[in-house]
Motif scaffolding. Structure first.
Motif, PDB file in Angstrom:
ATOM      1  N   GLU A 226      -7.996   2.502  -3.177  1.00  0.00           N
ATOM      2  CA  GLU A 226      -7.058   1.506  -2.654  1.00  0.00           C
ATOM      3  C   GLU A 226      -7.796   0.406  -1.889  1.00  0.00           C
ATOM      4  O   GLU A 226      -7.389  -0.759  -1.917  1.00  0.00           O
ATOM      5  CB  GLU A 226      -6.009   2.174  -1.769  1.00  0.00           C
ATOM      6  N   ALA A 227      -8.892   0.757  -1.211  1.00  0.00           N
ATOM      7  CA  ALA A 227      -9.692  -0.262  -0.532  1.00  0.00           C
ATOM      8  C   ALA A 227     -10.318  -1.211  -1.546  1.00  0.00           C
ATOM      9  O   ALA A 227     -10.420  -2.432  -1.306  1.00  0.00           O
ATOM     10  CB  ALA A 227     -10.772   0.392   0.327  1.00  0.00           C
ATOM     11  N   LEU A 228     -10.740  -0.674  -2.700  1.00  0.00           N
ATOM     12  CA  LEU A 228     -11.335  -1.520  -3.736  1.00  0.00           C
ATOM     13  C   LEU A 228     -10.341  -2.543  -4.269  1.00  0.00           C
ATOM     14  O   LEU A 228     -10.739  -3.633  -4.706  1.00  0.00           O
ATOM     15  CB  LEU A 228     -11.842  -0.653  -4.894  1.00  0.00           C
ATOM     16  N   GLU A 230      -8.558  -4.272  -2.571  1.00  0.00           N
ATOM     17  CA  GLU A 230      -8.664  -5.408  -1.653  1.00  0.00           C
ATOM     18  C   GLU A 230      -9.995  -6.140  -1.807  1.00  0.00           C
ATOM     19  O   GLU A 230     -10.215  -7.170  -1.162  1.00  0.00           O
ATOM     20  CB  GLU A 230      -8.537  -4.914  -0.205  1.00  0.00           C
ATOM     21  N   LEU A 231     -10.887  -5.587  -2.630  1.00  0.00           N
ATOM     22  CA  LEU A 231     -12.243  -6.125  -2.761  1.00  0.00           C
ATOM     23  C   LEU A 231     -12.551  -6.339  -4.243  1.00  0.00           C
ATOM     24  O   LEU A 231     -13.270  -5.564  -4.872  1.00  0.00           O
ATOM     25  CB  LEU A 231     -13.253  -5.135  -2.158  1.00  0.00           C
ATOM     26  N   THR A 289     -15.094   9.252   3.047  1.00  0.00           N
ATOM     27  CA  THR A 289     -13.682   8.911   3.210  1.00  0.00           C
ATOM     28  C   THR A 289     -12.792  10.108   3.506  1.00  0.00           C
ATOM     29  O   THR A 289     -11.581  10.040   3.295  1.00  0.00           O
ATOM     30  CB  THR A 289     -13.164   8.230   1.922  1.00  0.00           C
ATOM     31  N   VAL A 336      -6.847   2.480   4.766  1.00  0.00           N
ATOM     32  CA  VAL A 336      -7.356   1.666   3.656  1.00  0.00           C
ATOM     33  C   VAL A 336      -7.848   0.317   4.146  1.00  0.00           C
ATOM     34  O   VAL A 336      -8.933  -0.153   3.762  1.00  0.00           O
ATOM     35  CB  VAL A 336      -6.253   1.496   2.588  1.00  0.00           C
ATOM     36  N   GLN A 337      -7.066  -0.335   5.000  1.00  0.00           N
ATOM     37  CA  GLN A 337      -7.431  -1.671   5.463  1.00  0.00           C
ATOM     38  C   GLN A 337      -8.713  -1.647   6.286  1.00  0.00           C
ATOM     39  O   GLN A 337      -9.560  -2.538   6.161  1.00  0.00           O
ATOM     40  CB  GLN A 337      -6.281  -2.267   6.285  1.00  0.00           C
ATOM     41  N   ALA A 340     -11.663  -1.155   3.876  1.00  0.00           N
ATOM     42  CA  ALA A 340     -11.938  -2.395   3.140  1.00  0.00           C
ATOM     43  C   ALA A 340     -12.605  -3.419   4.037  1.00  0.00           C
ATOM     44  O   ALA A 340     -13.567  -4.106   3.636  1.00  0.00           O
ATOM     45  CB  ALA A 340     -10.634  -2.951   2.559  1.00  0.00           C
ATOM     46  N   ILE A 343     -16.323  -2.426   4.660  1.00  0.00           N
ATOM     47  CA  ILE A 343     -17.146  -2.709   3.483  1.00  0.00           C
ATOM     48  C   ILE A 343     -17.406  -4.214   3.382  1.00  0.00           C
ATOM     49  O   ILE A 343     -18.543  -4.667   3.186  1.00  0.00           O
ATOM     50  CB  ILE A 343     -16.474  -2.192   2.198  1.00  0.00           C
ATOM     51  N   ARG A 344     -16.341  -4.987   3.543  1.00  0.00           N
ATOM     52  CA  ARG A 344     -16.479  -6.445   3.449  1.00  0.00           C
ATOM     53  C   ARG A 344     -17.443  -6.965   4.520  1.00  0.00           C
ATOM     54  O   ARG A 344     -18.303  -7.819   4.241  1.00  0.00           O
ATOM     55  CB  ARG A 344     -15.104  -7.101   3.612  1.00  0.00           C
TER      56      ARG A 344
END
Length: 387
Positions: A226-228, A230-231, A289, A336-337, A340, A343-344
């Motif tokens: 789910e994080a991916l 966003e990326l 995770t 998740v947010q 993300a 990572i960003r």
């Protein structure tokens, strides 16, 4: 301590989980004259033999193998006759040793009975956080009762595991010895291997994150997927496979999610791999995770030893490994947010990512070496002998 102490290491599984990889690193310090005894055949048995570690198998009856972590009383009762027979066979072998060292919860059950039959002391290596997020209440009560009644010592892999054991009613002495990782495996990676493997896996240009864990709901691979979402420029490799039936169902849901248009061709399921050091140096960020407290967090240390910035879930043993903002980043479980965003941030701030990676490497190589782990176990057993 007497280095000729004859230890019978007992493990119920021949799959290559974290506890088994730990034993693969620990056993050479004691075997021979010690030996590893497994209750089923499989990849772990072959790994032991290749490593020159004396190993044997006494196959557990089917009813015993089917008793799962969430088992109810009826399946447990059905396993009793086979369990007694198995314990007797283990006891016969244990009489040639000074100590039974149970390396898993099922090994604790068998080892408790066998230790009584063979009149040998029992040590239990606790690799789990004993909470209902991981185990049925019945299995927690059983493990704690057996440890209190039969074990002379518990060796826990983290303060988190020790505290959960205490909260569950554990009264036996506990020594905390963190897991150790082979530093040299990560130092010996050839950069050309990394480039070749990237081509082999068909990864396109752009950042890659890696999650290294068996596929299981509590390990939280779904959070990364789910994080991916966003990326959109980030790819991921998932290294590990499902071991149990409920995990197989979870793995299928992960693959279905990864096939959706927003993730298609960006998630690579690699299964179990022997080349983890190379794979970790292939990725830009190693992520952890787990949505429930991790007993230790072996892959977190491995990521640090691979000189990669690590993002881990805050809780359990992870907070004993990572100093947030100094040797890695910590995020709330299941968020998740936050994952993300972390990572960003690392991808957009490569200098900080390199600083975290280097600090993590220096910390991990000193605190979590195989030598430190073996020394800790030696000291714990020496104290037991002197008590």
């Amino acid at each position: 301590m007497n280095h000729e102490l004859r230890i019978l290491f007992l493990d119920h599984s021949a799959a290559l989980g974290g506890a088994e990889l730990y034993l693969l690193d620990l056993a050479p310090a004691f075997a021979p004259p010690g030996e590893v005894l497994l209750l089923e055949e499989g990849p772990f048995y072959e790994k032991l033999r290749v490593a020159g570690i004396p190993a044997d198998v006494i196959a557990a009856p089917g009813a015993v193998r089917r008793v799962a972590r969430e088992a109810g009383p009826f399946s447990a009762l059905r396993a009793v006759p086979g369990l007694l027979q198995l314990a007797w066979r283990v006891a016969r072998k244990a009489r040639a040793f000074d100590l039974i060292y149970a390396n898993s919860q099922k090994a604790l059950v068998v080892g408790s009975l066998a230790a009584q039959m063979a009149r040998r002391p029992l040590v239990w290596n606790l690799h789990d956080v004993l909470t209902t997020e991981h185990f049925s209440a019945m299995n927690i009560r059983l493990a704690v009762t057996l440890a209190n009644r039969f074990a002379r010592l518990v060796i826990a892999n983290s303060e988190a595991s020790k505290e959960a054991f205490r909260q569950a009613g554990g009264r036996v002495p506990v020594a905390v010895v963190h897991n150790g990782i082979d530093v040299e495996r990560f130092a010996a990676v050839d950069p050309e291997q990394v480039a070749a493997l990237r081509r082999e896996l068909g990864l396109h240009d752009g950042p890659v994150v890696g999650l290294f864990s068996r596929l299981a709901p509590w390990k939280g691979q779904h959070v990364l997927l789910e994080a991916l979402a966003e990326l959109p420029e980030v790819q991921a490799i998932l290294v590990g496979e499902a071991l149990f039936q409920d995990e197989q169902r979870y793995a299928e849901t992960l693959r279905q999610r990864a096939a959706q248009p927003d993730l298609e061709d960006r998630v690579h399921f690699l299964g179990f791999r022997d080349d983890v050091p190379v794979l970790m140096q292939l990725v830009d960020v190693v992520v952890h995770t787990s949505v429930a407290p991790e007993p230790f967090g072996r892959v977190i240390v491995e990521g640090m030893l691979a000189r990669r910035p690590v993002i881990a879930t805050r809780g359990g043993g992870a907070v004993e490994i990572v100093r947030d903002g100094e040797t890695g980043l910590l995020v709330p479980p299941g968020d998740v947010q936050a994952l993300a965003a972390a990572i960003r941030h690392l991808l957009e701030h490569p200098d900080q990512a390199r600083q975290l990676a280097e600090a993590g490497y220096q910390d991990a190589r000193h605190r979590f070496s195989i030598e430190a782990m073996r020394k800790g176990v030696h000291q714990a057993l020496a104290a037991l002998q002197e008590a």
